[in-house]
Structure formats: C-alpha cells, structure tokens
Design a protein around this motif. Structure first.
Motif, PDB file in Angstrom:
ATOM      1  N   ILE A  92       0.876  -1.438  -0.141  1.00 24.16           N
ATOM      2  CA  ILE A  92       0.109  -0.029  -0.047  1.00 24.16           C
ATOM      3  C   ILE A  92       0.897   1.314   0.047  1.00 24.16           C
ATOM      4  O   ILE A  92       2.272   1.220   0.275  1.00 24.16           O
ATOM      5  CB  ILE A  92      -1.087   0.169   1.211  1.00 24.16           C
ATOM      6  N   LEU A  93       0.384   2.207  -0.350  1.00 25.81           N
ATOM      7  CA  LEU A  93       1.015   3.501  -0.329  1.00 25.81           C
ATOM      8  C   LEU A  93       0.168   4.449   0.733  1.00 25.81           C
ATOM      9  O   LEU A  93      -1.126   4.541   0.451  1.00 25.81           O
ATOM     10  CB  LEU A  93       1.243   4.481  -1.898  1.00 25.81           C
ATOM     11  N   ARG A  94       0.872   5.298   1.482  1.00 25.39           N
ATOM     12  CA  ARG A  94       0.235   6.528   2.106  1.00 25.39           C
ATOM     13  C   ARG A  94       1.353   7.432   2.048  1.00 25.39           C
ATOM     14  O   ARG A  94       1.832   7.994   2.947  1.00 25.39           O
ATOM     15  CB  ARG A  94       0.153   5.990   3.595  1.00 25.39           C
ATOM     16  N   ASP A  95       1.245   8.301   0.839  1.00 30.16           N
ATOM     17  CA  ASP A  95       2.305   9.001   0.756  1.00 30.16           C
ATOM     18  C   ASP A  95       1.975  10.552   1.239  1.00 30.16           C
ATOM     19  O   ASP A  95       1.111  10.891   1.123  1.00 30.16           O
ATOM     20  CB  ASP A  95       2.685   9.505  -0.840  1.00 30.16           C
ATOM     21  N   LYS A  96       2.972  11.256   2.092  1.00 30.51           N
ATOM     22  CA  LYS A  96       3.055  12.558   2.344  1.00 30.51           C
ATOM     23  C   LYS A  96       4.570  12.680   2.907  1.00 30.51           C
ATOM     24  O   LYS A  96       5.213  11.853   3.271  1.00 30.51           O
ATOM     25  CB  LYS A  96       2.271  12.488   3.641  1.00 30.51           C
ATOM     26  N   VAL A  97       4.800  14.030   2.957  1.00 29.38           N
ATOM     27  CA  VAL A  97       6.322  14.554   3.481  1.00 29.38           C
ATOM     28  C   VAL A  97       6.187  13.889   4.894  1.00 29.38           C
ATOM     29  O   VAL A  97       5.058  14.042   5.509  1.00 29.38           O
ATOM     30  CB  VAL A  97       6.430  15.963   3.307  1.00 29.38           C
ATOM     31  N   LEU A  98       7.397  13.701   5.309  1.00 32.03           N
ATOM     32  CA  LEU A  98       7.660  13.016   6.542  1.00 32.03           C
ATOM     33  C   LEU A  98       6.943  13.596   7.562  1.00 32.03           C
ATOM     34  O   LEU A  98       6.480  13.197   8.619  1.00 32.03           O
ATOM     35  CB  LEU A  98       9.141  12.572   6.942  1.00 32.03           C
ATOM     36  N   TRP A  99       6.889  15.073   7.657  1.00 32.96           N
ATOM     37  CA  TRP A  99       6.309  15.868   8.953  1.00 32.96           C
ATOM     38  C   TRP A  99       4.897  15.729   8.728  1.00 32.96           C
ATOM     39  O   TRP A  99       4.256  16.275   9.879  1.00 32.96           O
ATOM     40  CB  TRP A  99       6.785  17.284   8.940  1.00 32.96           C
ATOM     41  N   LYS A 100       4.306  15.064   7.690  1.00 32.68           N
ATOM     42  CA  LYS A 100       2.794  15.142   7.628  1.00 32.68           C
ATOM     43  C   LYS A 100       2.413  13.730   7.933  1.00 32.68           C
ATOM     44  O   LYS A 100       1.235  13.281   7.954  1.00 32.68           O
ATOM     45  CB  LYS A 100       2.240  15.595   6.626  1.00 32.68           C
TER      46      LYS A 100
END
Ligand SMILES: NC(=O)c1ccc[n+]([C@@H]2O[C@H](COP(=O)([O-])OP(=O)(O)OC[C@H]3O[C@@H](n4cnc5c(N)ncnc54)[C@H](O)[C@@H]3O)[C@@H](O)[C@H]2O)c1
Length: 245
Positions: A92-100
């Motif tokens: 699966i993907l749950r893409d966001k910049v790390l601080w989010k």
C-alpha cells in the motif's frame, strides 16, 4: 503471457497482493506454469475475479495480521499439503512528506510491506524446513534503495525488506531455501496514483523509456523461483528497465 520455460507442476506457489497489478500477473505466470497457485489479498471482490481469471485458489487474508496470515497458510497446507514458493508482493502507499505522516500511516505501510513479508515467511518456514526446499521472493523498490520525496514510510519499509531478505537468506540457506528480492517498475494502479507530472518525470528517467507491463515482473520471479536458480540467494534484482543504474 505464454510460458513455456518453467514447469512448476507439483509445487505450490503463494502470491500476496495478487488481486490485481503485479501480483495478479505473477499468479497468472505460476498457474500457466503448472503450479498449484494460491492468490492472497484482502480485497475479496477483486480476489474472486482474479482467482477465476487465473485458475488459482483465492484466500482472503490481511498480511498485516498474524492470525489472518497463519490461517491462510494452514488453509494452503490443508489444500495442497505443501508450500514451495512464496512471493511477498502485497503493498500500500500512504504518501506524504514525513512531517505530515501520522503514526497510523507510518504503522500501516510498515505493517503491510515489512510486517507482511516477515509474517508470511515465518509461517512458511516450518514447511520449507520439512521439505528441505523453498523459494521466497520479496518485492522491494527503487525507493527502498534511493529514497523518494513523500515516501519516508514506504522507503523505510522497502529498505527493511532488503535487510530482511538478506537475513532470511543467511538463516535459511542450510535448509535449501533461497530468499531474494526484485525491485520492479511496472504500470499498475499503484503507479497511476502518482501525479502525472511526476510520472512523466520518472518515465523520462528510465533508459527503456517506458514502464513495464506487470507480466514482465513475473518472468524475473519465475526465474528466481526455479530449481535452476538454487545458488542465487540474498540478491536484489532490479527489474526496472535500467532505472536504478
Ligand atoms: N508498480 C510499480 O512500478 C512498483 C514499483 C516498485 C515497487 N512496487 C511494489 O510491487 C508490489 C505490487 O505493486 P502494484 O503496483 O501491483 O500494486 P497494486 O496496488 O496494484 O496491488 C497491490 C495489491 O496488494 C493488496 N494488498 C494491500 N494491502 C494488503 C494487505 N494488508 N493484505 C493483503 N493484500 C493487500 C491490494 O489489495 C492490491 O491487490 C508492491 O509491493 C509495490 O510496493 C511496485
């Protein structure tokens, strides 16, 4: 995809995340090559369609859940009496910049990719040991080797799969079990969730100039699963049109 090269009859192949995409094509490959093929996925509707299409047994299971995984492997043993080939492909993907990235999105991605790979392999080891034979092929990613903006959770999970692959390869070699990984790059629904500008940028950076059809991943996995590939273990094979050169 026509397949005349390998004969896996008499062997049982389990593929996770096989209701669609790369996993479905891997399932089709093993079924065509004569294996008793088991597709595992948590999307029951798509799994039913996929299993009918491929002529495989479908088992609905969540690879991030130990009870579900152990039940699935028990079901396979009750059906075919063996497990020869395990392809850990679910993702699966749950893409966001790390601080989010929330804790939940972090845990979910690690739980499916790294956790699922661990759980399935652990459940199969007693059977591999008894048979003195096994082939595990894990699916990692370019991102696990090089990182990618917006994918700290996925990169961590996929890099973890590489460490797991090499450790399992060392631990299981003496039982006749090889453990390898491929790093794919194929046109699937997972790829279609990447924004078009980013996707075009990636395609432009692939020496082959295109994404692969998912069946092109199955060919590499078939090779690693073959008896002939018995001296290859702990390897990470890029099947990516040259992207990672
Ligand atoms: N497509 C690519 O170019 C590419 C590149 C690098 C790595 N990968 C990896 O290849 C694998 C397959 O990718 P894809 O593009 O075919 O993805 P996809 O999203 O099309 O298919 C993934 C499948 O996994 C299943 N799944 C997800 N979570 C699950 C869970 N907890 N339990 C059981 N099944 C679950 C989904 O239902 C789906 O059928 C993934 O591990 C992905 O990270 C793909």
């Amino acid at each position: 995809m026509g397949n005349l090269t390998y004969d896996f009859s008499g062997q049982t192949a389990i593929i996770t995340g096989a209701a669609r995409g790369i996993g479905l094509e891997i399932g089709r490959f093993f079924a065509e090559a004569g294996a008793d093929t088991v597709l595992i996925d948590f999307d029951e509707n798509e799994l039913d369609i996929a299993s009918d299409q491929v002529g495989a047994k479908g088992i609905a299971a969540d690879v991030s859940n130990t009870e579900s995984v152990d039940k699935a492997i028990a079901d396979v043993m009750a059906t075919t009496g063996r497990v020869d080939i395990l392809v850990n492909n679910a993702g699966i993907l749950r893409d966001k910049v790390l601080w989010k990235i929330s804790d939940e999105d972090w845990d979910a991605v690690l739980g499916v990719h790294a956790g699922g790979t661990f759980r399935l392999t652990r459940a199969c080891v007693p059977h591999f040991r008894q048979q003195e034979f096994g082939r595990v092929i894990n699916v990692t990613s370019y991102t696990g080797l090089h990182g990618n903006t917006g994918q700290a959770n996925y990169a961590t999970a996929k890099a973890g799969i590489i460490g797991f692959t090499k450790t399992a390869a060392k631990e299981l070699a003496r039982f006749g079990v090889t453990v390898n990984a491929i790093s794919p790059n194929a046109e699937t629904r997972m790829v279609s969730s990447i924004p078009p500008d980013k996707l075009a940028e990636i395609a432009a950076g692939i020496p082959m100039g295109r994404f692969a059809h998912p069946s092109e991943m199955a060919a590499a996995i078939g090779f690693l699963a073959s008896r002939e590939a018995g001296y290859i273990t702990g390897a990470v094979l890029p099947v990516d049109g040259g992207l990672s050169m």
